[in-house]
Motif scaffolding. Sequence first.
Motif, short mmCIF file in Angstrom:
data_model
loop_
_atom_site.label_atom_id
_atom_site.label_comp_id
_atom_site.label_asym_id
_atom_site.label_seq_id
_atom_site.Cartn_x
_atom_site.Cartn_y
_atom_site.Cartn_z
N LYS A 76 66.49 52.55 32.49
CA LYS A 76 67.49 53.46 33.07
C LYS A 76 67.14 53.78 34.53
N TYR A 77 65.86 53.84 34.85
CA TYR A 77 65.45 54.05 36.24
C TYR A 77 65.75 52.81 37.08
N ILE A 78 65.51 51.63 36.50
CA ILE A 78 65.82 50.38 37.19
C ILE A 78 67.32 50.29 37.48
N ALA A 79 68.12 50.70 36.52
CA ALA A 79 69.58 50.66 36.70
C ALA A 79 70.03 51.56 37.85
N ARG A 80 69.25 52.58 38.17
CA ARG A 80 69.56 53.49 39.28
C ARG A 80 68.96 53.03 40.60
N GLY A 81 68.29 51.85 40.58
CA GLY A 81 67.73 51.31 41.81
C GLY A 81 66.24 51.52 41.99
N SER A 82 65.57 52.07 41.00
CA SER A 82 64.12 52.30 41.07
C SER A 82 63.39 51.15 40.41
N GLY A 83 62.10 51.27 40.46
CA GLY A 83 61.30 50.43 39.60
C GLY A 83 60.59 49.30 40.27
N PRO A 84 59.85 48.61 39.46
CA PRO A 84 59.80 48.65 38.00
C PRO A 84 58.61 49.45 37.43
N PHE A 85 58.24 50.54 38.08
CA PHE A 85 57.11 51.34 37.61
C PHE A 85 57.52 52.80 37.46
N LEU A 86 56.98 53.46 36.44
CA LEU A 86 57.30 54.85 36.15
C LEU A 86 56.01 55.59 35.85
N ALA A 87 55.88 56.81 36.38
CA ALA A 87 54.67 57.61 36.18
C ALA A 87 55.03 59.04 35.80
N ALA A 88 54.14 59.67 35.07
CA ALA A 88 54.34 61.06 34.66
C ALA A 88 53.00 61.80 34.75
N VAL A 89 53.08 63.09 35.05
CA VAL A 89 51.90 63.95 35.07
C VAL A 89 52.10 65.04 34.02
N TYR A 90 51.07 65.20 33.18
CA TYR A 90 51.08 66.21 32.12
C TYR A 90 49.88 67.13 32.30
N ASP A 91 50.03 68.38 31.85
CA ASP A 91 48.88 69.28 31.86
C ASP A 91 48.09 69.12 30.57
N GLN A 92 46.99 69.83 30.46
CA GLN A 92 46.10 69.69 29.30
C GLN A 92 46.73 70.15 27.99
N ASN A 93 47.83 70.89 28.06
CA ASN A 93 48.53 71.34 26.85
C ASN A 93 49.68 70.42 26.47
N GLY A 94 49.82 69.30 27.18
CA GLY A 94 50.88 68.34 26.87
C GLY A 94 52.22 68.67 27.50
N ARG A 95 52.23 69.59 28.47
CA ARG A 95 53.48 69.96 29.15
C ARG A 95 53.72 69.01 30.31
N LEU A 96 54.93 68.44 30.35
CA LEU A 96 55.30 67.55 31.45
C LEU A 96 55.45 68.36 32.73
N ILE A 97 54.74 67.95 33.77
CA ILE A 97 54.82 68.60 35.07
C ILE A 97 55.79 67.86 35.98
N ALA A 98 55.73 66.53 35.96
CA ALA A 98 56.60 65.72 36.83
C ALA A 98 56.68 64.31 36.28
N LYS A 99 57.82 63.64 36.56
CA LYS A 99 57.99 62.24 36.20
C LYS A 99 58.84 61.59 37.28
N THR A 100 58.38 60.48 37.83
CA THR A 100 59.13 59.77 38.86
C THR A 100 58.87 58.28 38.77
N ALA A 101 59.79 57.52 39.34
CA ALA A 101 59.67 56.07 39.40
C ALA A 101 59.31 55.62 40.81
N ASN A 102 59.04 54.36 40.93
CA ASN A 102 58.85 53.72 42.22
C ASN A 102 60.19 53.74 42.96
N SER A 103 60.17 54.13 44.23
CA SER A 103 61.42 54.21 45.01
C SER A 103 61.27 53.54 46.37
N VAL A 104 60.39 52.55 46.47
CA VAL A 104 60.11 51.88 47.73
C VAL A 104 61.37 51.27 48.33
#
Length: 175
Positions: free
Chosen positions: A29-57
């Motif tokens: 779905k990120y590739i379809a929007r023009g991103s990619g082909p890599f996706l990353a996410a940051v989570y805290d120690q309690n498993g809470r998602l802090i941020a998620k973004t794709a490659n946008s070069v």
Amino acid sequence: MIVANEKIDEQKLKNATDIILQLQKEMPKYIARGSGPFLAAVYDQNGRLIAKTANSVVGEKCSHNHAEMNVIKAAEKALDTYDLSEYNLSLYVTSEPCMMCIGGIMWSGIKAVYYGVPSKRVEEITGFDEGFKPDWLNEFKKRGITVYGNIAQQEGERVLEEYVQSGHIVYQPER
């Protein structure tokens, strides 16, 4: 085969596998929007998602907008800081970080990195030059950064192969 710079903790590996498989599943779905082909996410120690973004070069015409660099920036913005170390955060990414992203991760304060497809396979599939990374797992260990890699590798390779086969741009500076 899973690689790690510590004795493999099965619970950490299971959690990382679940997250990376989810990222691989979302990548189209990120590739379809023009991103990619890599996706990353940051989570805290309690498993809470802090941020998620794709490659946008390509879309943003900026060579350093790799998924890891973008997600670090988004996490810093979300937490209103330039030093993430006090938050005990983990970064999950669909492929092994390149040379640039390793530096960005090291200086951000991220405490753990979990990745999917290893650089060698990224290079073979996409032709992207991942850069030299001499002994980076041990260098991260010396700095207190845990690394687990080659997680859900086959699923990630499939995403990369589909990206290339569909004719999407794999950016590369001229040499």
